[in-house]
Design an enzyme around this catalytic site. Structure first.
Site, mmCIF file in Angstrom:
data_model
loop_
_atom_site.group_PDB
_atom_site.id
_atom_site.type_symbol
_atom_site.label_atom_id
_atom_site.label_comp_id
_atom_site.label_asym_id
_atom_site.label_seq_id
_atom_site.Cartn_x
_atom_site.Cartn_y
_atom_site.Cartn_z
ATOM 1 N N HIS A 207 -13.426 -5.038 19.157
ATOM 2 C CA HIS A 207 -13.174 -3.736 19.429
ATOM 3 C C HIS A 207 -14.353 -2.883 19.251
ATOM 4 O O HIS A 207 -14.721 -1.996 19.997
ATOM 5 C CB HIS A 207 -11.666 -3.010 19.234
ATOM 6 N N HIS B 96 -7.331 -3.071 28.423
ATOM 7 C CA HIS B 96 -7.443 -3.819 27.329
ATOM 8 C C HIS B 96 -8.245 -4.991 27.306
ATOM 9 O O HIS B 96 -9.061 -5.450 26.476
ATOM 10 C CB HIS B 96 -6.207 -3.941 26.222
ATOM 11 N N ASP C 249 -11.711 -5.974 25.640
ATOM 12 C CA ASP C 249 -11.946 -7.326 24.723
ATOM 13 C C ASP C 249 -13.159 -8.038 25.550
ATOM 14 O O ASP C 249 -13.968 -8.547 24.675
ATOM 15 C CB ASP C 249 -10.761 -8.213 24.821
ATOM 16 N N HIS D 181 -9.920 -14.440 25.029
ATOM 17 C CA HIS D 181 -11.025 -14.684 24.065
ATOM 18 C C HIS D 181 -11.678 -16.045 24.038
ATOM 19 O O HIS D 181 -12.969 -16.187 24.278
ATOM 20 C CB HIS D 181 -11.014 -14.274 22.631
HETATM 21 ZN ZN LIG Z 1 -8.218 -6.693 21.715
#
Ligand SMILES: [Zn+2]
Length: 292
Positions: A77, A233, A237, A260
């Protein structure tokens, strides 16, 4: 294509609890000289960890960078905010193992950078430009990039939950656009996963103050900041994970149900392609230099 390198004007700091470790840390952003890149400095141990893909050590639920046995977790973030502000050179001093989660979004980091002020440095940085499409697929999850003169992200998610469901958003990475549309979007998690995460040593600092929590009925700690806060969001990311390229990048990215781990494989592919194209390590040079 080149752009000016940038750092901040003055030292600023922020403190808070880590989402996964539950450990309270202080982060200090320090201006850095042109060419030094973005580096995490474990102030308590005197160790420098370049914010580069080569430093990533863990990708479960958050992105961690490390060196030897020392790491800094949940970097995405903060890195996302730095990328949106065009910061290329910065020392991030931290006195513990995880960047504070604050409210789960990137707004506190945007305000912190804004308070410090951004300044152009005297040298340029080469923008990584995609020349051929690159795609990474894992089952029904995928992420690809095609050539473009801007960084455009098209993200789609599909969660089997009534509050989330299918969400899609196209985003053009520019500072004001990021501040308004992406930075406020918070981390989210499912109540039924919290026990599992805690058993695995994660989510120890997670609370209704720093994370959107969903149960079967919907959002437990509403209201949402956007109806489609979840896909926003995911874009936040991804921008943070792209920052680990260590240079600005342009291209049109299409992501479907990624996270991720897939973001990270994707960044590796981009770096490999850039290395082949440019005939030199696309990321390594300044990483090694900043160890000195
Ligand atoms: Zn995040």
């Amino acid at each position: 294509m080149y752009v000016k390198r940038k750092t901040i004007n003055t030292k600023v700091s922020i403190s808070g609890i880590g989402l996964h470790s539950g450990i309270y840390t202080k982060v200090e952003l320090h201006p850095a000289h042109a060419g030094s890149g973005i580096t995490f400095v474990r102030a308590d141990l005197g160790l420098r960890i370049p914010a580069l893909q080569a430093s990533t050590t863990a990708l479960d639920h958050a992105t961690t960078v490390g060196r030897d046995d020392v790491s800094v977790g949940t970097v995405e973030h903060l890195l996302s905010a730095l990328m949106a502000c065009g910061i290329t050179d910065l020392d991030i001093h931290i006195n513990g193992p995880e960047v504070p989660i604050i409210d789960g979004s990137a707004v506190p980091f945007m305000h912190l950078i804004d308070a410090a002020g951004v300044r152009e440095l005297a040298s340029d940085i080469r923008v990584l430009r995609i020349t051929e499409p690159i795609e990474v697929v894992d089952g029904n999850k995928s992420i690809r990039i095609t050539p473009s003169n801007r960084l455009v992200i098209k993200y789609k998610i599909d969660f089997p939950h009534p509050t989330i469901g299918k969400q899609a958003l196209q985003f053009d990475l520019q500072h004001d656009n990021f501040l308004k549309k992406i930075a406020p979007a918070r981390t989210f998690g499912f109540k039924h996963e919290v026990e599992k995460l805690r058993a695995a040593g994660l989510a120890r600092g997670g609370s209704v103050e720093n994370c959107i929590v969903l149960d079967d009925g919907g959002v437990m700690n509403g209201p949402l900041r956007f109806r489609d806060e979840f896909v926003r969001h995911k874009i936040l990311d991804l921008v943070g994970d792209l920052a680990l390229i260590g240079r600005p990048v342009v291209g049109e990215i299409t992501a479907y149900k990624a996270g991720h781990a897939l973001h990270s494989k994707f960044v590796e592919q981009i770096l490999r392609a850039a290395e082949a194209e440019e005939g030199a390590p696309a990321m390594a040079a300044r990483g090694i230099e900043s160890f000195a």
